[in-house]
Motif scaffolding. Sequence first.
Motif, mmCIF file in Angstrom:
data_model
loop_
_atom_site.group_PDB
_atom_site.id
_atom_site.type_symbol
_atom_site.label_atom_id
_atom_site.label_comp_id
_atom_site.label_asym_id
_atom_site.label_seq_id
_atom_site.Cartn_x
_atom_site.Cartn_y
_atom_site.Cartn_z
ATOM 1 N N ASP A 30 0.830 -1.213 0.000
ATOM 2 C CA ASP A 30 0.000 0.000 0.000
ATOM 3 C C ASP A 30 0.858 1.254 0.000
ATOM 4 O O ASP A 30 0.590 2.215 -0.731
ATOM 5 N N ASP A 31 1.907 1.247 0.812
ATOM 6 C CA ASP A 31 2.720 2.442 0.993
ATOM 7 C C ASP A 31 3.669 2.682 -0.168
ATOM 8 O O ASP A 31 3.750 3.798 -0.704
ATOM 9 N N GLN A 32 4.400 1.635 -0.601
ATOM 10 C CA GLN A 32 5.479 1.843 -1.559
ATOM 11 C C GLN A 32 5.083 1.608 -3.012
ATOM 12 O O GLN A 32 5.713 2.150 -3.916
ATOM 13 N N VAL A 33 4.065 0.793 -3.249
ATOM 14 C CA VAL A 33 3.643 0.520 -4.632
ATOM 15 C C VAL A 33 2.418 1.349 -5.005
ATOM 16 O O VAL A 33 2.411 2.054 -6.014
ATOM 17 N N LEU A 34 1.386 1.279 -4.171
ATOM 18 C CA LEU A 34 0.136 1.975 -4.480
ATOM 19 C C LEU A 34 0.115 3.413 -3.991
ATOM 20 O O LEU A 34 -0.759 4.186 -4.395
ATOM 21 N N ARG A 35 1.065 3.792 -3.129
ATOM 22 C CA ARG A 35 1.121 5.148 -2.564
ATOM 23 C C ARG A 35 -0.204 5.507 -1.896
ATOM 24 O O ARG A 35 -0.690 6.626 -2.004
ATOM 25 N N TRP A 80 -2.688 6.187 1.198
ATOM 26 C CA TRP A 80 -2.729 6.594 2.592
ATOM 27 C C TRP A 80 -3.580 5.605 3.371
ATOM 28 O O TRP A 80 -4.429 4.918 2.815
ATOM 29 N N HIS A 81 -3.381 5.576 4.669
ATOM 30 C CA HIS A 81 -4.146 4.672 5.524
ATOM 31 C C HIS A 81 -5.639 4.976 5.439
ATOM 32 O O HIS A 81 -6.068 6.129 5.598
ATOM 33 N N GLN A 82 -6.422 3.930 5.134
ATOM 34 C CA GLN A 82 -7.887 4.027 5.052
ATOM 35 C C GLN A 82 -8.340 5.000 3.962
ATOM 36 O O GLN A 82 -9.417 5.581 4.058
ATOM 37 N N ARG A 83 -7.530 5.198 2.937
ATOM 38 C CA ARG A 83 -7.892 6.087 1.834
ATOM 39 C C ARG A 83 -7.816 5.321 0.514
ATOM 40 O O ARG A 83 -7.145 4.288 0.434
ATOM 41 N N PRO A 84 -8.481 5.817 -0.542
ATOM 42 C CA PRO A 84 -8.390 5.145 -1.843
ATOM 43 C C PRO A 84 -7.012 5.304 -2.462
ATOM 44 O O PRO A 84 -6.232 6.182 -2.070
ATOM 45 N N VAL A 85 -6.718 4.447 -3.425
ATOM 46 C CA VAL A 85 -5.446 4.551 -4.148
ATOM 47 C C VAL A 85 -5.484 5.799 -5.013
ATOM 48 O O VAL A 85 -6.399 5.992 -5.810
ATOM 49 N N PRO A 86 -4.515 6.699 -4.872
ATOM 50 C CA PRO A 86 -4.536 7.934 -5.658
ATOM 51 C C PRO A 86 -4.295 7.669 -7.133
ATOM 52 O O PRO A 86 -3.646 6.699 -7.517
ATOM 53 N N GLY A 87 -4.843 8.540 -7.964
ATOM 54 C CA GLY A 87 -4.665 8.418 -9.406
ATOM 55 C C GLY A 87 -4.505 9.772 -10.047
ATOM 56 O O GLY A 87 -4.450 10.812 -9.364
ATOM 57 N N ALA A 88 -4.457 9.792 -11.372
ATOM 58 C CA ALA A 88 -4.283 11.048 -12.086
ATOM 59 C C ALA A 88 -5.486 11.971 -11.913
ATOM 60 O O ALA A 88 -5.398 13.175 -12.156
ATOM 61 N N TRP A 89 -6.614 11.414 -11.475
ATOM 62 C CA TRP A 89 -7.819 12.216 -11.276
ATOM 63 C C TRP A 89 -7.788 13.011 -9.977
ATOM 64 O O TRP A 89 -8.649 13.860 -9.739
ATOM 65 N N CYS A 90 -6.822 12.748 -9.098
ATOM 66 C CA CYS A 90 -6.697 13.509 -7.860
ATOM 67 C C CYS A 90 -6.067 14.873 -8.178
ATOM 68 O O CYS A 90 -4.922 14.938 -8.622
ATOM 69 N N THR A 91 -6.812 15.950 -7.946
ATOM 70 C CA THR A 91 -6.322 17.278 -8.336
ATOM 71 C C THR A 91 -5.874 18.126 -7.153
ATOM 72 O O THR A 91 -5.329 19.213 -7.339
ATOM 73 N N GLY A 92 -6.117 17.645 -5.929
ATOM 74 C CA GLY A 92 -5.682 18.399 -4.756
ATOM 75 C C GLY A 92 -4.204 18.226 -4.499
ATOM 76 O O GLY A 92 -3.568 17.292 -4.987
ATOM 77 N N ARG A 93 -3.639 19.105 -3.714
ATOM 78 C CA ARG A 93 -2.231 19.028 -3.346
ATOM 79 C C ARG A 93 -2.068 18.110 -2.137
ATOM 80 O O ARG A 93 -2.864 18.138 -1.196
ATOM 81 N N ARG A 94 -1.042 17.298 -2.152
ATOM 82 C CA ARG A 94 -0.823 16.368 -1.053
ATOM 83 C C ARG A 94 -0.111 17.064 0.096
ATOM 84 O O ARG A 94 1.026 17.515 -0.027
ATOM 85 N N TRP A 137 0.263 16.842 4.633
ATOM 86 C CA TRP A 137 0.168 15.884 5.726
ATOM 87 C C TRP A 137 -1.210 15.885 6.365
ATOM 88 O O TRP A 137 -1.618 14.908 6.986
ATOM 89 N N PHE A 138 -1.974 16.992 6.188
ATOM 90 C CA PHE A 138 -3.274 17.097 6.833
ATOM 91 C C PHE A 138 -4.442 16.978 5.846
ATOM 92 O O PHE A 138 -5.594 17.090 6.242
ATOM 93 N N SER A 139 -4.167 16.776 4.563
ATOM 94 C CA SER A 139 -5.265 16.715 3.585
ATOM 95 C C SER A 139 -4.998 15.625 2.550
ATOM 96 O O SER A 139 -3.848 15.304 2.252
ATOM 97 N N ASP A 140 -6.075 15.091 2.012
ATOM 98 C CA ASP A 140 -6.012 14.028 1.020
ATOM 99 C C ASP A 140 -6.139 14.651 -0.377
ATOM 100 O O ASP A 140 -7.135 15.327 -0.663
ATOM 101 N N PRO A 141 -5.148 14.442 -1.277
ATOM 102 C CA PRO A 141 -5.252 15.026 -2.622
ATOM 103 C C PRO A 141 -6.457 14.528 -3.398
ATOM 104 O O PRO A 141 -6.929 15.197 -4.312
ATOM 105 N N CYS A 142 -6.968 13.337 -3.029
ATOM 106 C CA CYS A 142 -8.121 12.797 -3.742
ATOM 107 C C CYS A 142 -9.450 13.329 -3.210
ATOM 108 O O CYS A 142 -10.516 12.899 -3.655
ATOM 109 N N SER A 143 -9.377 14.256 -2.237
ATOM 110 C CA SER A 143 -10.604 14.916 -1.810
ATOM 111 C C SER A 143 -11.074 15.904 -2.876
ATOM 112 O O SER A 143 -12.215 16.355 -2.855
ATOM 113 N N GLN A 144 -10.198 16.226 -3.815
ATOM 114 C CA GLN A 144 -10.545 17.040 -4.980
ATOM 115 C C GLN A 144 -10.191 16.248 -6.228
ATOM 116 O O GLN A 144 -9.087 15.738 -6.346
#
Length: 226
Positions: free
Chosen positions: A160-165, A167-181, A183-190
């Motif tokens: 999960d950490d090194q291959v899929l990148r 976060w704990h209890q979060r979806p696998v991020p992809g190119a559709w994640c537009t938020g900035r990563r 430590w306190f926010s999930d880039p896939c929230s946008q």
Amino acid sequence: MVHSALLLVSAAYLFCRSQRVQPIIVDAGVYLAGRNQFFQATEKRDTPDSFKFFTGSPWVILNRRFVEYCIFGWENLPRTLLMYLTNVMLPLEGYFHSVACNSDFRNFTVNNDLRYMIWDNPPQMEPHFLNVTHYDELVGTGVPFARKFKENEPLLDKIDDQVLRRWHQRPVPGAWCTGRRRWFSDPCSQWSNVNIVRPGPQAEKFRTYINQIMEESKSGNNSCKQ
């Protein structure tokens, strides 16, 4: 006969007839619900000479042409094998393999089930449990699946950490994640277009792996071994 794609039918070696085909296995759920999974009849049956039995992995990839053949069975082989294998141990490890290897599809099979497993030699009923010591080899192969894992296995967290990148209890991020990563926010929230797909390093390894097994199949190294 023209086939649109190859079949992935792993390790289709000949059945050991006395152990896997001749014993008559009865589903105990019909008679002994809540007790045993199955029971074996006292007598054995003869095996036909008109076809051979093959066995292998229960995980297969079948093309449309082959599935249509199994359904319609224009020369009755799929139906005959279906009836015969109804009462054998682990029929999923033999039915599609036997149909493919006794028909014109025998030259269109690939001996691979796309899984990373560690077996004893000779193989036992189940493979070994995987752990973090297998990480480098597992990731290096490029295969998309693996087994077996214990519950809460640290190897899964490392993937999960090194291959899929992920976060704990979060979806696998992809190119559709537009938020900035941060430590306190999930880039896939946008996100924008969820259909955007960009292959990562492991996807490239998987493509190389698929190309390799396709080349091996062209060399005549199919899975119908006798």
